[in-house]
Scaffold this active site. Structure first.
Site, PDB file in Angstrom:
ATOM      1  NE  ARG A  12      -3.618  -2.122   2.818  1.00 49.85           N
ATOM      2  CZ  ARG A  12      -3.396  -3.213   3.535  1.00 49.85           C
ATOM      3  NH1 ARG A  12      -2.227  -3.350   4.170  1.00 49.85           N
ATOM      4  NH2 ARG A  12      -4.305  -4.161   3.631  1.00 49.85           N
TER       5      ARG A  12
ATOM      6  CE  LYS B 282      -6.625  -0.631   4.484  1.00 55.65           C
ATOM      7  NZ  LYS B 282      -7.893  -0.983   3.801  1.00 55.65           N
TER       8      LYS B 282
ATOM      9  CG  HIS C  53      -4.631   0.285  -4.160  1.00 56.64           C
ATOM     10  ND1 HIS C  53      -3.974   0.436  -2.948  1.00 56.64           N
ATOM     11  CD2 HIS C  53      -5.580  -0.662  -3.943  1.00 56.64           C
ATOM     12  CE1 HIS C  53      -4.519  -0.364  -2.052  1.00 56.64           C
ATOM     13  NE2 HIS C  53      -5.483  -1.045  -2.631  1.00 56.64           N
TER      14      HIS C  53
ATOM     15  NE  ARG D 245      -2.922  -3.658  -1.402  1.00 58.45           N
ATOM     16  CZ  ARG D 245      -2.469  -4.369  -0.371  1.00 58.45           C
ATOM     17  NH1 ARG D 245      -1.163  -4.513  -0.199  1.00 58.45           N
ATOM     18  NH2 ARG D 245      -3.284  -4.938   0.487  1.00 58.45           N
TER      19      ARG D 245
ATOM     20  CG  HIS E 134      -6.181  -8.567   1.545  1.00 56.16           C
ATOM     21  ND1 HIS E 134      -6.295  -9.052   0.261  1.00 56.16           N
ATOM     22  CD2 HIS E 134      -6.008  -7.220   1.413  1.00 56.16           C
ATOM     23  CE1 HIS E 134      -6.206  -8.060  -0.608  1.00 56.16           C
ATOM     24  NE2 HIS E 134      -6.019  -6.941   0.073  1.00 56.16           N
TER      25      HIS E 134
ATOM     26  CE1 TYR F 107      -6.002  -7.684  -6.999  1.00 53.74           C
ATOM     27  CE2 TYR F 107      -6.153  -8.580  -4.791  1.00 53.74           C
ATOM     28  CZ  TYR F 107      -5.955  -7.517  -5.630  1.00 53.74           C
ATOM     29  OH  TYR F 107      -5.716  -6.271  -5.112  1.00 53.74           O
TER      30      TYR F 107
END
Length: 296
Positions: A147, A171, A237, A240, A263, A272
């Site tokens: 990120r 995150k 992004h 990414r 994630h 994906y």
């Protein structure tokens, strides 16, 4: 009274949960709308707010402000989290936001660069200082699927050149180790030799020597894409997404891609697989003898 409890909740998000300033700002905006609505209703305490009233506010935000389904879902999530916190604080006994109905979210497939486009982008010519820096930036983004906030936060002490690993903070202030590919590793080694960086220096620096900002990263990507003849809109992004899509297409290992990207929910990574199936469908339609369209 109402606004004061919001301030306490936001302080909790910053201090105990480690939320980023931008995330806290989004929560603050959504909760300010909720407080304004409660005051319109003449409520003095959060415990007086009922579920049908919260649902009415959500419908009004959609009708009057034209909020998208994703924005409405984010509002509902912020309100639910706020009332969960109030319940732990002993101020409410029920969560009026629990049963909120939100419009179904149509998930868009992320855009990606194909392998040839990515090679065209990252293989920068030249050995001047700026080219060395930007080559390291591009190679690392594509190699490790970072990120932009993670990229801007890493320092040289986080990079293990021998083990080709990088420690990043994602995150929720969660740290993880990500692999660094051979091309990215070589570009980073060249960057460190050029800039003579210390362990506490930012891995990617701006013009004044401090950490490069997210906007600075976006500007560099846009400029380099144009110079390299990649005419898609290139942004952090997208790098990414491309990293994840190419890895999954080659390996099929969804769990490993989930770990790489950081994630929390594998459902986020599964998007994906849709990209992979989309590619498969195109190959099938063009190559399978029983799938080829007959000429008009």
């Amino acid at each position: 009274m109402l606004a004061g409890r919001i301030d306490g909740f936001l302080a909790y998000l910053r201090g105990e949960r480690g939320y980023s300033p931008s995330t806290v700002e989004h929560y603050a905006h959504g909760l300010a709308r909720l407080a304004e609505y409660a005051e319109e209703l003449g409520l003095a305490r959060w415990s007086e707010l009922e579920g049908d009233q919260v649902q009415s506010l959500l419908a009004r935000e959609h009708r009057q402000r034209g909020y998208s389904p994703s924005t409405l879902r984010a509002l509902a999530s912020a309100w639910r989290s706020f009332f969960r916190w109030l319940a732990r604080e002993g101020e409410v006994t029920t969560n009026p936001a629990l049963g909120l109905r939100t419009p179904k979210l149509r998930r868009k497939l992320p855009q990606v660069l194909d392998a040839d486009e990515m090679a065209q982008l990252v293989e920068l010519p030249g050995d001047d200082a700026e080219a060395v820096r930007d080559r390291a930036l591009l190679e690392l983004l594509y190699s490790s699927g970072l990120r932009v906030s993670e990229l801007c936060g890493v320092r040289w002490r986080d990079f293990d050149s021998d083990g080709a690993m990088l420690r990043v903070t994602g995150k929720g202030s969660k740290t993880r180790l990500v692999p660094v590919g051979s091309k990215a590793r070589a570009a980073l080694v060249a960057l460190r030799e050029q800039d003579r960086c210390g362990d506490d220096d930012p891995l990617v620096r701006g013009a004044r020597g401090g950490p490069l900002t997210p906007n600075g990263v976006r500007a560099r990507l846009k400029r380099r894409a144009q110079e390299q003849g990649v005419w898609k809109r290139v942004y952090p992004h997208l790098m990414r997404h491309s990293c994840a899509s190419h890895l999954l297409e080659s390996s099929g290992d969804l769990r490993s891609v989930q770990e790489l990207l950081g994630h929390a929910d594998i459902g986020t990574t599964q998007i994906y697989t849709h990209l992979d199936f989309q590619h498969l469908a195109k190959v099938y339609d063009s190559a399978h003898p029983r799938a080829k369209r007959k000429a008009g």
